[in-house]
Design a protein around this motif. Structure first.
Motif, short mmCIF file in Angstrom:
data_model
loop_
_atom_site.label_atom_id
_atom_site.label_comp_id
_atom_site.label_asym_id
_atom_site.label_seq_id
_atom_site.Cartn_x
_atom_site.Cartn_y
_atom_site.Cartn_z
N LEU A 6 44.24 54.03 37.97
CA LEU A 6 44.54 53.29 36.74
C LEU A 6 44.00 51.88 36.87
O LEU A 6 44.23 51.23 37.90
CB LEU A 6 46.05 53.27 36.51
CG LEU A 6 46.56 52.43 35.34
CD1 LEU A 6 46.18 53.09 34.02
CD2 LEU A 6 48.06 52.26 35.43
N TYR A 7 43.30 51.40 35.86
CA TYR A 7 42.75 50.04 35.86
C TYR A 7 43.57 49.19 34.92
O TYR A 7 43.79 49.56 33.77
CB TYR A 7 41.28 50.06 35.44
CG TYR A 7 40.42 50.77 36.46
CD1 TYR A 7 39.85 50.07 37.51
CD2 TYR A 7 40.21 52.13 36.38
CE1 TYR A 7 39.08 50.72 38.46
CE2 TYR A 7 39.45 52.80 37.32
CZ TYR A 7 38.88 52.08 38.36
OH TYR A 7 38.13 52.73 39.29
N GLU A 38 47.34 57.77 41.85
CA GLU A 38 47.26 57.41 43.26
C GLU A 38 47.08 55.91 43.50
O GLU A 38 47.69 55.36 44.42
CB GLU A 38 46.09 58.16 43.90
CG GLU A 38 46.00 57.99 45.39
CD GLU A 38 44.89 58.84 45.98
OE1 GLU A 38 44.17 58.33 46.84
OE2 GLU A 38 44.75 60.01 45.56
N LYS A 39 46.26 55.25 42.68
CA LYS A 39 45.97 53.83 42.89
C LYS A 39 45.95 53.09 41.56
O LYS A 39 45.59 53.67 40.53
CB LYS A 39 44.62 53.63 43.57
CG LYS A 39 44.58 54.13 44.99
CD LYS A 39 43.24 53.88 45.62
CE LYS A 39 43.27 54.48 47.03
NZ LYS A 39 42.06 54.25 47.76
N ILE A 52 46.25 48.58 44.52
CA ILE A 52 47.62 48.90 44.91
C ILE A 52 47.73 50.40 45.11
O ILE A 52 47.39 51.18 44.20
CB ILE A 52 48.61 48.43 43.83
CG1 ILE A 52 48.48 46.92 43.61
CG2 ILE A 52 50.03 48.83 44.20
CD1 ILE A 52 49.20 46.41 42.39
N ASN A 53 48.19 50.80 46.27
CA ASN A 53 48.49 52.21 46.51
C ASN A 53 49.86 52.50 45.90
O ASN A 53 50.84 51.86 46.27
CB ASN A 53 48.49 52.53 48.00
CG ASN A 53 47.11 52.45 48.58
OD1 ASN A 53 46.17 52.98 48.02
ND2 ASN A 53 46.98 51.78 49.72
N VAL A 58 56.68 53.45 45.93
CA VAL A 58 57.74 54.40 46.25
C VAL A 58 58.51 53.95 47.49
O VAL A 58 59.74 53.92 47.50
CB VAL A 58 57.17 55.82 46.46
CG1 VAL A 58 58.25 56.78 46.90
CG2 VAL A 58 56.48 56.31 45.19
N THR A 59 57.78 53.55 48.53
CA THR A 59 58.44 53.16 49.78
C THR A 59 59.06 51.78 49.71
O THR A 59 60.03 51.50 50.42
CB THR A 59 57.45 53.20 50.96
OG1 THR A 59 56.34 52.35 50.68
CG2 THR A 59 56.96 54.61 51.21
N ASP A 60 58.55 50.89 48.85
CA ASP A 60 59.07 49.53 48.72
C ASP A 60 59.49 49.33 47.28
O ASP A 60 58.89 48.55 46.54
CB ASP A 60 58.02 48.50 49.14
CG ASP A 60 58.56 47.09 49.15
OD1 ASP A 60 59.78 46.91 49.32
OD2 ASP A 60 57.76 46.15 48.98
N ASP A 61 60.54 50.02 46.85
CA ASP A 61 61.01 50.02 45.46
C ASP A 61 61.66 48.68 45.13
O ASP A 61 62.79 48.42 45.51
CB ASP A 61 61.98 51.17 45.25
CG ASP A 61 62.40 51.33 43.81
OD1 ASP A 61 62.05 50.48 42.97
OD2 ASP A 61 63.09 52.32 43.51
N ASP A 62 60.93 47.82 44.38
CA ASP A 62 61.47 46.50 44.07
C ASP A 62 62.62 46.54 43.08
O ASP A 62 63.32 45.55 42.90
CB ASP A 62 60.37 45.54 43.60
CG ASP A 62 59.65 46.01 42.35
OD1 ASP A 62 59.97 47.10 41.85
OD2 ASP A 62 58.78 45.27 41.88
#
Length: 70
Positions: A6-7, A38-39, A52-53, A58-62
């Motif tokens: 996604l851009y 994905e990005k 941004i991956n 997912v792993t760093d859910d702000d």
């Protein structure tokens, strides 16, 4: 959308200048994650961009930090 890229580029309404340092809101992040994208490539200005991956969202859910807003 599995594996897609996604851009994202935000511009000012009065002249179309690129607005640096933008990112997706929490709701849009969840839509991107659920779509299997994905990005995300974010344009900061005419020469700089960030990749941004989505797995990092997912792993760093702000949304769990207690800080809200942009």
């Amino acid at each position: 959308m599995q594996g897609a890229v996604l851009y994202l580029c935000c511009t000012t309404p009065d002249g179309g200048q690129t607005y640096p340092g933008t990112t997706s809101c929490m709701m849009c992040k969840k839509l991107v994650i659920n779509a299997g994208i994905e990005k995300v490539v974010v344009r900061d200005d005419s020469e700089n961009y960030r990749v941004i991956n989505v797995s990092d969202w997912v792993t760093d859910d702000d949304s769990l930090s207690g800080k809200f807003g942009y």
